[in-house]
Motif scaffolding. Structure first.
Motif, PDB file in Angstrom:
ATOM      1  N   SER A  91      -4.561   6.863  -2.878  1.00  0.00           N
ATOM      2  CA  SER A  91      -4.020   5.570  -2.479  1.00  0.00           C
ATOM      3  C   SER A  91      -3.901   4.671  -3.690  1.00  0.00           C
ATOM      4  N   TYR A 107       1.608  -0.371   8.588  1.00  0.00           N
ATOM      5  CA  TYR A 107       1.253   0.783   7.749  1.00  0.00           C
ATOM      6  C   TYR A 107      -0.231   0.754   7.399  1.00  0.00           C
ATOM      7  N   SER A 108      -0.752  -0.440   7.111  1.00  0.00           N
ATOM      8  CA  SER A 108      -2.181  -0.580   6.811  1.00  0.00           C
ATOM      9  C   SER A 108      -3.029  -0.255   8.030  1.00  0.00           C
ATOM     10  N   ASN A 148      -4.857  -5.497   0.106  1.00  0.00           N
ATOM     11  CA  ASN A 148      -3.435  -5.557   0.438  1.00  0.00           C
ATOM     12  C   ASN A 148      -3.154  -6.599   1.517  1.00  0.00           C
ATOM     13  N   VAL A 149      -3.949  -6.588   2.584  1.00  0.00           N
ATOM     14  CA  VAL A 149      -3.709  -7.550   3.666  1.00  0.00           C
ATOM     15  C   VAL A 149      -4.044  -8.969   3.213  1.00  0.00           C
ATOM     16  N   ILE A 205      -6.892  -1.461   1.231  1.00  0.00           N
ATOM     17  CA  ILE A 205      -6.226  -2.036   2.402  1.00  0.00           C
ATOM     18  C   ILE A 205      -6.632  -3.495   2.567  1.00  0.00           C
ATOM     19  N   ARG A 206      -7.903  -3.781   2.378  1.00  0.00           N
ATOM     20  CA  ARG A 206      -8.364  -5.167   2.526  1.00  0.00           C
ATOM     21  C   ARG A 206      -7.715  -6.059   1.466  1.00  0.00           C
ATOM     22  N   THR A 248     -11.547  -3.802   8.833  1.00  0.00           N
ATOM     23  CA  THR A 248     -12.020  -3.309   7.532  1.00  0.00           C
ATOM     24  C   THR A 248     -13.501  -3.634   7.341  1.00  0.00           C
ATOM     25  N   ASN A 267      -2.100   0.463  -4.843  1.00  0.00           N
ATOM     26  CA  ASN A 267      -1.322  -0.726  -4.508  1.00  0.00           C
ATOM     27  C   ASN A 267      -0.187  -0.855  -5.511  1.00  0.00           C
ATOM     28  N   ASP A 275       4.302  -3.558   6.563  1.00  0.00           N
ATOM     29  CA  ASP A 275       3.162  -3.279   5.696  1.00  0.00           C
ATOM     30  C   ASP A 275       1.853  -3.424   6.465  1.00  0.00           C
ATOM     31  N   LEU A 297       0.834  -1.195   0.000  1.00  0.00           N
ATOM     32  CA  LEU A 297       0.000   0.000   0.000  1.00  0.00           C
ATOM     33  C   LEU A 297       0.870   1.247   0.000  1.00  0.00           C
ATOM     34  N   ASN A 355     -10.294   1.847   1.981  1.00  0.00           N
ATOM     35  CA  ASN A 355     -10.560   0.672   2.806  1.00  0.00           C
ATOM     36  C   ASN A 355     -10.523  -0.612   1.966  1.00  0.00           C
TER      37      ASN A 355
END
Length: 322
Positions: A92, A148-149, A197-198, A194-195, A236, A94, A145, A84, A191
C-alpha cells in the motif's frame, strides 16, 4: 498521458486532444483534464489551450503543507490530496494528486494510475447525471476514495480475523509467532495509511466548503462524505485496538515459550547442584577421608551423585514444575 473529458448526454465522455484542438474549446465544453505522469508536451498543450502553466512542483511530496490548499487572485483553486493505492502484491502507498479548478474545468495531475480515478470514469460513463460540472468530478473522486478506503478496511478486518484464529486457536511456536508479527505489522501499516488518507480528504473537503465554491446540493454531498469519513475514522481506531491486542497476545506467547526454556535450564541447574557438591567434597585433598581407602568408595560416590540428580527431578515433576 493526457485525457480530456466532457459531458455528453449527461455522461462523462472522453475527447481526443487532436479533435479538441481542431474544434476549439467552446463547442466541446470540457470539464475534466486528467494528466497522468505528464510530459513537457502535455503541459505545453494545456498552457496553449487553457492559458496557464502547470506548476513544476505540483505533485512534489516535499511541498509545504500550508501550500496544499489555496486560491489564487484570479479565482483558480489549488488542492493537493493523497489517494490510497493497493497493489496486487498487497503493498500500500499514498499517491499525491494535484487539482486545479479554473474556469469550470478540473485539472488533475498525478504520477500513476489510481483505482479511484478508473472507478469514477466507469461510473460516470454508465450513470447519467452522476456528474454535472467540474466540482462534481472532484467531489465524486473524494467519495470514491472514501469507498475504496472502506473496502480496504474490510480487508484488514478479514486479515485480522485470520490472524486471530492462528494466535488464539493454535499452538504458537516461535516460527508461527514471527509470521504473525509480520502479518500484523503489514495490516497496521495499511490501517495507518488509510487513516492518514481519510484525514487528508477531510481537510480538502473542509477547504472546499469554506471557500463557498459549492452549490447547496454539493455542500450537502460534502457533508455526507465527511460523515462517512468520520465512521471510517472510528473504524480505524477500532482496528488499531484489535491490532494492539493481537500484537500483545503474540508477544505474550513468545514470552511463554521463552519462559519454558528458561524454566528447563533453571530446573536442570538446581538438579545438578547436589552432584556438583558431592563431586567437590570428594575432590578435596584431605589425608583422612574414609571412602578413599575403600574399594567401594568410587562406585558409592557415583551412585550418590546419580541419586542426588534423580531425586530433584522426581520432586519437581510431582510439584508440576516440569
Amino acid at each position: 498521458m493526457l485525457n480530456i473529458f466532457s459531458l455528453q448526454g449527461g455522461r462523462l465522455a472522453g475527447l481526443d486532444p487532436d479533435d479538441f484542438a481542431a474544434a476549439g474549446a467552446a463547442p466541446l465544453k470540457p470539464i475534466w483534464v486528467d494528466l497522468e505522469d505528464p510530459s513537457a508536451q502535455d503541459k505545453a498543450w494545456v498552457e496553449q489551450h487553457f492559458g496557464f502553466a502547470i506548476p513544476e512542483d505540483a505533485i512534489d511530496d516535499d511541498l509545504e503543507e500550508s501550500a496544499r490548499f489555496y486560491e489564487e487572485d484570479d479565482g483558480r483553486l489549488h488542492i493537493r490530496s493523497d489517494f490510497l493505492r493497493l497493489d496486487d502484491e498487497g503493498q500500500s502507498r499514498n499517491v499525491r494528486v494535484a487539482f486545479i479548478l479554473a474556469d469550470g474545468v478540473l485539472f488533475s495531475i498525478r504520477k500513476e494510475e489510481l483505482p479511484v480515478f478508473r472507478l469514477l470514469r466507469m461510473r460516470a460513463r454508465r450513470q447519467p447525471s452522476l456528474i454535472e460540472d467540474a466540482k462534481d468530478v472532484l467531489l465524486k473522486l473524494y467519495d470514491a476514495d472514501a469507498e475504496y478506503s472502506a473496502d480496504a478496511l474490510e480487508g484488514i478486518y478479514d486479515a485480522l480475523n485470520d490472524i486471530s484464529a492462528r494466535v488464539l486457536k493454535e499452538q504458537v511456536d516461535d516460527a508461527t509467532a514471527g509470521e504473525v508479527l509480520t502479518a500484523i505489522a503489514r495490516e497496521e501499516d495499511l490501517n495507518g495509511r488509510i487513516r492518514r488518507n481519510v484525514m487528508d480528504t477531510r481537510r480538502a473537503l473542509s477547504f472546499m466548503m469554506r471557500s463557498r465554491m459549492l452549490s447547496s446540493e454539493q455542500f450537502e454531498d460534502s457533508r455526507q462524505i465527511l460523515r462517512d469519513i468520520d465512521s471510517l475514522d472510528s473504524h480505524t481506531a477500532f482496528l488499531f485496538d484489535k491490532i494492539n491486542f493481537l500484537m500483545d497476545a503474540t508477544v505474550g506467547f513468545i514470552n511463554i515459550n521463552q519462559n519454558k526454556i528458561i524454566k528447563i535450564f533453571s530446573v536442570a541447574s538446581v538438579a545438578l547442584l547436589p552432584p556438583t557438591l558431592i563431586a567437590s567434597i570428594y575432590g578435596m585433598n584431605f589425608a583422612h577421608m574414609p571412602e578413599l581407602s575403600q574399594r567401594w568408595g568410587y562406585p558409592f560416590a557415583l551412585g550418590l551423585m546419580l541419586v542426588s540428580v534423580i531425586a530433584p527431578f522426581v520432586f519437581f515433576k510431582r510439584k508440576g514444575y516440569l
